[in-house]
Design an enzyme around this catalytic site. Structure first.
Site, PDB file in Angstrom:
ATOM      1  N   ASP A  13       2.215  -6.559  -2.944  1.00 15.68           N
ATOM      2  CA  ASP A  13       2.848  -7.352  -1.884  1.00 15.68           C
ATOM      3  C   ASP A  13       3.029  -8.799  -2.320  1.00 15.68           C
ATOM      4  O   ASP A  13       2.093  -9.434  -2.808  1.00 15.68           O
ATOM      5  CB  ASP A  13       1.995  -7.305  -0.623  1.00 15.68           C
ATOM      6  CG  ASP A  13       1.924  -5.905  -0.029  1.00 15.68           C
ATOM      7  OD1 ASP A  13       2.355  -4.963  -0.708  1.00 15.68           O
ATOM      8  OD2 ASP A  13       1.427  -5.777   1.101  1.00 15.68           O
TER       9      ASP A  13
ATOM     10  N   HIS B  99      -5.560  -5.594   2.274  1.00 12.26           N
ATOM     11  CA  HIS B  99      -4.871  -5.143   3.477  1.00 12.26           C
ATOM     12  C   HIS B  99      -5.009  -3.633   3.535  1.00 12.26           C
ATOM     13  O   HIS B  99      -4.879  -2.935   2.516  1.00 12.26           O
ATOM     14  CB  HIS B  99      -3.408  -5.579   3.471  1.00 12.26           C
ATOM     15  CG  HIS B  99      -3.225  -7.016   3.864  1.00 12.26           C
ATOM     16  ND1 HIS B  99      -2.115  -7.757   3.538  1.00 12.26           N
ATOM     17  CD2 HIS B  99      -4.042  -7.862   4.572  1.00 12.26           C
ATOM     18  CE1 HIS B  99      -2.231  -8.987   4.023  1.00 12.26           C
ATOM     19  NE2 HIS B  99      -3.398  -9.075   4.644  1.00 12.26           N
TER      20      HIS B  99
ATOM     21  N   HIS C 270       7.293   0.249  -0.633  1.00 11.85           N
ATOM     22  CA  HIS C 270       6.611  -0.522   0.413  1.00 11.85           C
ATOM     23  C   HIS C 270       7.560  -0.784   1.583  1.00 11.85           C
ATOM     24  O   HIS C 270       7.659  -1.890   2.105  1.00 11.85           O
ATOM     25  CB  HIS C 270       6.053  -1.834  -0.149  1.00 11.85           C
ATOM     26  CG  HIS C 270       4.970  -2.435   0.683  1.00 11.85           C
ATOM     27  ND1 HIS C 270       5.207  -3.437   1.607  1.00 11.85           N
ATOM     28  CD2 HIS C 270       3.649  -2.192   0.746  1.00 11.85           C
ATOM     29  CE1 HIS C 270       4.082  -3.780   2.197  1.00 11.85           C
ATOM     30  NE2 HIS C 270       3.106  -3.041   1.689  1.00 11.85           N
TER      31      HIS C 270
ATOM     32  N   HIS D  27      -5.102  -5.656  -3.193  1.00 15.31           N
ATOM     33  CA  HIS D  27      -5.582  -6.609  -2.189  1.00 15.31           C
ATOM     34  C   HIS D  27      -6.159  -5.840  -1.012  1.00 15.31           C
ATOM     35  O   HIS D  27      -6.054  -4.606  -0.944  1.00 15.31           O
ATOM     36  CB  HIS D  27      -4.466  -7.565  -1.746  1.00 15.31           C
ATOM     37  CG  HIS D  27      -3.332  -6.918  -1.027  1.00 15.31           C
ATOM     38  ND1 HIS D  27      -2.501  -5.978  -1.598  1.00 15.31           N
ATOM     39  CD2 HIS D  27      -2.855  -7.080   0.250  1.00 15.31           C
ATOM     40  CE1 HIS D  27      -1.584  -5.597  -0.739  1.00 15.31           C
ATOM     41  NE2 HIS D  27      -1.790  -6.245   0.402  1.00 15.31           N
TER      42      HIS D  27
ATOM     43  N   ASP E  96      -3.424  -0.969   4.309  1.00 14.99           N
ATOM     44  CA  ASP E  96      -2.489   0.018   3.778  1.00 14.99           C
ATOM     45  C   ASP E  96      -2.576   0.158   2.266  1.00 14.99           C
ATOM     46  O   ASP E  96      -1.879   0.989   1.673  1.00 14.99           O
ATOM     47  CB  ASP E  96      -1.049  -0.298   4.211  1.00 14.99           C
ATOM     48  CG  ASP E  96      -0.599  -1.702   3.833  1.00 14.99           C
ATOM     49  OD1 ASP E  96      -1.455  -2.605   3.759  1.00 14.99           O
ATOM     50  OD2 ASP E  96       0.614  -1.900   3.638  1.00 14.99           O
ATOM     51  N   HIS E  97      -3.456  -0.633   1.649  1.00 14.51           N
ATOM     52  CA  HIS E  97      -3.635  -0.537   0.205  1.00 14.51           C
ATOM     53  C   HIS E  97      -5.020  -0.047  -0.202  1.00 14.51           C
ATOM     54  O   HIS E  97      -5.259   0.175  -1.387  1.00 14.51           O
ATOM     55  CB  HIS E  97      -3.347  -1.887  -0.449  1.00 14.51           C
ATOM     56  CG  HIS E  97      -1.911  -2.288  -0.360  1.00 14.51           C
ATOM     57  ND1 HIS E  97      -1.028  -2.154  -1.401  1.00 14.51           N
ATOM     58  CD2 HIS E  97      -1.199  -2.794   0.679  1.00 14.51           C
ATOM     59  CE1 HIS E  97       0.182  -2.565  -1.012  1.00 14.51           C
ATOM     60  NE2 HIS E  97       0.091  -2.956   0.254  1.00 14.51           N
TER      61      HIS E  97
ATOM     62  N   HIS F  59       0.899 -13.669  -1.643  1.00 12.87           N
ATOM     63  CA  HIS F  59       0.834 -12.938  -0.385  1.00 12.87           C
ATOM     64  C   HIS F  59      -0.057 -13.717   0.581  1.00 12.87           C
ATOM     65  O   HIS F  59      -0.553 -14.798   0.258  1.00 12.87           O
ATOM     66  CB  HIS F  59       0.312 -11.523  -0.654  1.00 12.87           C
ATOM     67  CG  HIS F  59       0.540 -10.562   0.470  1.00 12.87           C
ATOM     68  ND1 HIS F  59       1.716 -10.522   1.191  1.00 12.87           N
ATOM     69  CD2 HIS F  59      -0.254  -9.601   1.019  1.00 12.87           C
ATOM     70  CE1 HIS F  59       1.631  -9.590   2.104  1.00 12.87           C
ATOM     71  NE2 HIS F  59       0.436  -9.019   2.033  1.00 12.87           N
TER      72      HIS F  59
END
Length: 302
Positions: free
Chosen positions: A211, A63, A269, A61, A65-66, A141
């Site tokens: 997530d 976000h 995570h 996805h 941090d990914h 999420h």
């Protein structure tokens, strides 16, 4: 060889000793990257992973941090002379992000990117290559998000040489037998495949849950997996906060693994608010004993 090497196990903000989410999946001679948080290429270098063998990248996805490490990795591959195509599976907006950043920097990649968009809510097979099959499924999420199921299975049947000789099958035909074909002898006798071969051994399956809020609807995708990765952003006393932010806790992840009859669970995570991770195992193992922390630099065999 079928293993998972952890490059990053933190959520949201990098810390001095933990990096955002990224994992390398080794499937025999192929490397897959799942998620690509900030600093992923440095972790790849640190753990001596061969970039040249990387063939597929999966982004769960959008976000940061990914995926914030993706552009840097793509550019480094270009600078190092990569010419082999690279496939990227990600939400459709990812393609626009890549194109914009490359255009703004005046970068022309020497290698081809085969972009495969993951449309919201989709589930099903997205890749088949040799003995490798990858499927995706939606997780719950704040934005469109996916988990990935990676299965490595020998598709060729196992030959029984003595039986093949007894039925007078020429050795030149053995390869076709392993592919499942019958053999018609010159005397008209049809030698059935299952007379001279046995089915391949059951494959191994790794399931990556990105997530997600605690969601029992994930159970069909997790059922019987050899190894599951499930996020545990928070310890269980912060269950309410986890739900508000569409994340999961220790006990929730362990409960899903137990309900899915999984063989092994990895947790990661972790919120940056935690400096010590032992307490995560203290909460998960009473519910699902075969749990390990997704420790950076460690390779877990599936």
């Amino acid at each position: 060889m079928f293993g998972v090497t952890i490059l990053g196990n933190n959520s949201a903000i990098p810390t001095l000793d933990r990096h955002p989410t990224a994992q390398i999946i080794t499937c025999n001679d192929q490397l897959l990257l799942i998620d690509c948080g900030e600093g992923t290429q440095l972790q790849i270098a640190k753990y001596r992973i061969k970039r040249g063998k990387l063939r597929y990248i999966f982004i769960s996805h959008l976000h940061g941090d990914h995926y914030f490490g993706l552009i840097g990795l793509l550019n480094t591959l270009n600078l190092m002379g990569r010419v082999d195509p690279l496939s990227i599976y990600a939400p459709p907006e990812m393609e626009q992000i890549i194109q914009l950043q490359m255009e703004c920097s005046g970068t022309a990649l020497r290698y081809e990117i085969n972009f495969v968009p993951l449309m919201p809510g989709y589930n099903g097979v997205i890749l088949e290559d040799k003995d490798l099959t990858v499927s995706c499924f939606p997780t719950q999420h704040r934005i469109s998000c996916f988990g990935f199921s990676v299965e490595l299975q020998k598709k060729k049947r196992k030959l029984i040489p003595d039986q093949a000789k007894a039925y007078e099958v020429p050795s030149a035909y053995y390869g076709k037998l392993q592919d499942g074909a019958d053999y018609l002898r010159k005397d008209g006798v049809l030698v059935k495949n299952d007379w001279v071969t046995i089915p391949p051994e059951k494959g191994k399956r790794y399931v990556y849950c990105a997530d997600t809020i605690y969601d029992i609807n994930l159970l069909p995708y997790l059922e019987g997996a050899d190894l599951i990765y499930h996020e545990t952003t928070y310890l269980h006393e912060l269950e309410t906060r986890a739900a508000e932010r569409f994340h999961s806790t220790t006990v929730q992840a362990a409960s899903l693994a137990a309900a899915a009859h999984a063989k092994r669970l990895l947790i990661g995570h972790f919120s940056s608010m935690y400096t010590e991770l032992d307490q995560f195992l203290e909460q998960t193992r009473p519910v699902f004993p075969n749990t390990d922390i997704a420790e950076e630099g460690v390779t877990f065999l599936v």
